[in-house]
Structures are given as structure tokens and as C-alpha cells.
Scaffold this active site. Structure first.
Site, PDB file in Angstrom:
ATOM      1  N   GLY A 149      71.757  44.558  72.296  1.00 18.36           N
ATOM      2  CA  GLY A 149      72.905  44.944  71.226  1.00 18.36           C
ATOM      3  C   GLY A 149      72.317  46.089  70.205  1.00 18.36           C
ATOM      4  N   CYS A 150      73.106  47.085  69.863  1.00 15.00           N
ATOM      5  CA  CYS A 150      72.843  48.439  69.183  1.00 15.00           C
ATOM      6  C   CYS A 150      72.071  47.977  67.989  1.00 15.00           C
ATOM      7  CB  CYS A 150      74.078  49.180  69.078  1.00 15.00           C
ATOM      8  SG  CYS A 150      75.455  48.561  68.122  1.00 15.00           S
ATOM      9  N   ASN A 151      72.624  47.307  66.994  1.00 12.16           N
ATOM     10  CA  ASN A 151      71.859  46.883  65.905  1.00 12.16           C
ATOM     11  C   ASN A 151      70.509  46.257  66.047  1.00 12.16           C
ATOM     12  OD1 ASN A 151      74.079  47.856  64.234  1.00 12.16           O
ATOM     13  ND2 ASN A 151      75.188  45.897  64.741  1.00 12.16           N
TER      14      ASN A 151
END
Length: 348
Positions: A149-151
Site C-alpha cells: 500500500g502506498c501510504n
């Protein structure tokens, strides 16, 4: 050797970014692109910037369409990729850009996602510290990879060196992120309309509800957190198409000196091709990483508040998703890690 590649979810933002990177990869041949509602359309109708792939037509996402390739990328909404992975047992390498194979805890999956729980795969963030080494070592020869997940990967990379070195207390982390709306995908949603976000900053998933929280806890636990990882996580949508600027703070561990603190990050990332710690007193901008597989990181030691402050900028679609997937693919296949990836952003 040239590897044949299929990309599902090819009409979306993540799928499009995977295709952009693979189109410039000398060892990859994109032979199949699939989606659901856009099946039958020319790829160029949905990804008009990918001119070199204008000959491709989007097919239906079925196990039959995806089978028979050397590498398959699944860029599908959360909860959808798991139904295909069991049917791709004969595919040498499958990389899931969704969340279906990221979490090792079914309890966490049930609490934040729900639905069927699927087997966890090797986590696709090569630079993360794991048991005193790097996640890169676990990716060598992997046949199943869960892209991050990017975050989650941005915050985890920000704090893992301090956790591993014992110079911060991971029980009281606070992370506030400015996030571009492309991270939410291409589906039409009122809160993502230009009229809603231009000239405004909008918090979402406030109060411990964001789905990337268990992923961060998992990564920092693997980095060496002795006790429970406690995090207050607040993302804020801002009017930039892509990018994340994550400001993460944690208490300084008793007795940790300034030299030990900065040294932890210097040692962790000093030789990394894509994670760069900026000189003391310098902090990144999201503009400097657009289009790049680079995480730029600035670190401050706030003795008045007794906290370490780490500010990290990434392109959420590259280092946050597609770039991490391609980088992990290179490692798994024994290719040079940086093949097809750039440290250079696009400016202005």
C-alpha cells in the site's frame, strides 16, 4: 531472456503505471492486458499516454486470459485478486498490487477489509529492514509478491531504521499525510471530483480507520519493534494528481543521541538506489519525485518535543505501487534491481 507479461486492471491508474514502466523495460514483453467493464476496448482509449502500447486490446480478466505468461500483475480492487491467484498456480511469478496478500494476520484483515482471507505473500518493499536484514533478501527467487500500500510503505520506510536501531519509541507514532487522489483509483467518487478537491484539503479515514494501518504495524513489528506499534494515522487529500508527503513523528528513546538517531537512517539507506536521506536541514517536495521510483526523506530531531520527525515524499503510483512492484520483480527474477526504473523525477 524476454519474459511474457500480462497485466490485469489495465484500464486503471495502478495498471496503467505498471504498463508504463514495463513498456520501457528491456526484458519484458507485454502480451496481454485485461480489465472488466472496459474489455474489448483498445488500451489506448483508456491509457492515451501509452503510445507504444496502442496495438493492444483489453481482454476480459479471466484465469484463462492470464495463464500462460511468465509474469502476471494483478492491479485489481481489494478483494478481487484473491479469486484468481489459486488458478494461476502454473505461473512462475504473480505480483498483486492489491491488498489481498499483504497481511499475515487474519484478525487484522477481518477488522479492516473483511471477506475471504488469502495466504500472505512476500512483501514487495526491498529496502525495509526485517530481522536485521533487508526485505530484498526475501524477494530473491520469490514466485508470489504482494506489492505494498502506498501510504503504508511510505510511513514504514520513514520509521523502520529508528525502530530497528532502538532510537525511537514505536508505541506513540503520529503520521499525517498529504495524498494525491490517484491513490484512490479511477472509479467515479464524489469526494474525488475536481470541484470537490481543487482549492481544498480534505481529511479522510480519520481516527484509526484507514486500511493501511495494520500494514504499517506489521512492517514495523518485522523491523524489530519490541512492543505494540501504536500509530495515529491521518491522510489528507490535496489537489495534486499524484504524490504523498508523509510527516511521521515518534518519541526519542531514552539515551539516544543525535548522532545515533541520524546514523540509524544513514546506515539503513546510505547505499540504497531508490531511498535517499537528504542532508541535515533539508526536506523533500512531492514535485521532486513525480514519475520516479525514488523516496526522498528529510529527518529532524525535535528535542523540545522529544520526538524524531521524518518527512518523506514519494510518487504514490511509482515508488508507492507500480515501481515497488517492478523493482521487486527484478529482484525475484535475478535482474539488475533498477532495470526499467528511474531515480529522476519530472519537472516542472
Amino acid at each position: 531472456m524476454t519474459y511474457s507479461v500480462a497485466v490485469s486492471g489495465a484500464s486503471g491508474y495502478a495498471g496503467g503505471e505498471i504498463l508504463r514502466l514495463l513498456a520501457a523495460h528491456p526484458d519484458m514483453q507485454i502480451t496481454t492486458v485485461t480489465a472488466h467493464s472496459s474489455a474489448g476496448d483498445p488500451l489506448i482509449d483508456h491509457q492515451p499516454h501509452l503510445r507504444s502500447l496502442s496495438h493492444l486490446t483489453i481482454g476480459p480478466t479471466t484465469p484463462e486470459a492470464l495463464a500462460g505468461h511468465d509474469v502476471v500483475f494483478l492491479a485489481l480492487p481489494h478483494g478481487q485478486s484473491g479469486q484468481y491467484t489459486d488458478m494461476l498456480a502454473g505461473t512462475p511469478l504473480v505480483i498483486d498490487a492489491g491488498a489481498d496478500h499483504r497481511l499475515t494476520s487474519q484478525e487484522s484483515w477481518d477488522a479492516f477489509y473483511g471477506g475471504a482471507f488469502h495466504e500472505p505473500w512476500t512483501y514487495g518493499v526491498p529496502e525495509l529492514i526485517v530481522d536485521g536484514g533487508k526485505q530484498r533478501e526475501r524477494l530473491v527467487g520469490a514466485g508470489r509478491i504482494a506489492a505494498p500500500g502506498c501510504n503504508a510503505s511510505t510511513v514504514s520506510l520513514s520509521l523502520a531504521p529508528g525502530v530497528a536501531a532502538g532510537v525511537i519509541d514505536p508505541s506513540d507514532i503520529v503520521s499525517v499525510l498529504a495524498v494525491g487522489p490517484s491513490g484512490a483509483g479511477k472509479s467515479l467518487k464524489t469526494n474525488l471530483l475536481a470541484a470537490e478537491i481543487l482549492g481544498s484539503a480534505n481529511p479522510y479515514a480519520v481516527g484509526g480507520t484507514h486500511r493501511h494501518i495494520p500494514e504499517i504495524r506489521q512492517a514495523l513489528t518485522d523491523a524489530g519493534a519490541a512492543g505494540e506499534v501504536g500509530i495515529s494515522f491521518t491522510p489528507v487529500l490535496v489537489p495534486m494528481a499524484r504524490g504523498i508527503l508523509a510527516t511521521s513523528t515518534a518519541p526519542i528513546a531514552p539515551g539516544a543521541t543525535d548522532a545515533q538517531i541520524r546514523g540509524a537512517w544513514e546506515e539503513a539507506y546510505g547505499s540504497e538506489p531508490f531511498v535517499h536521506l537528504l542532508p541535515e536541514g533539508r526536506f523533500p517536495r512531492t514535485a521532486d519525485v513525480v514519475g520516479a521510483n525514488t523516496a526522498l526523506m528529510g529527518l529532524a530531531i525535535d528535542r523540545a518535543a522529544n520526538r524524531v520527525v521524518v518527512v518523506t515524499a514519494v510518487d504514490n503510483l511509482v515508488k508507492g505501487t507500480a515501481g515497488a512492484a517492478v523493482q521487486s520483480m527484478n529482484i525475484a527474477l535475478g535482474l539488475p534491481e533498477a532495470t526499467g526504473l528511474s531515480v529522476n523525477g519530472v519537472a516542472p
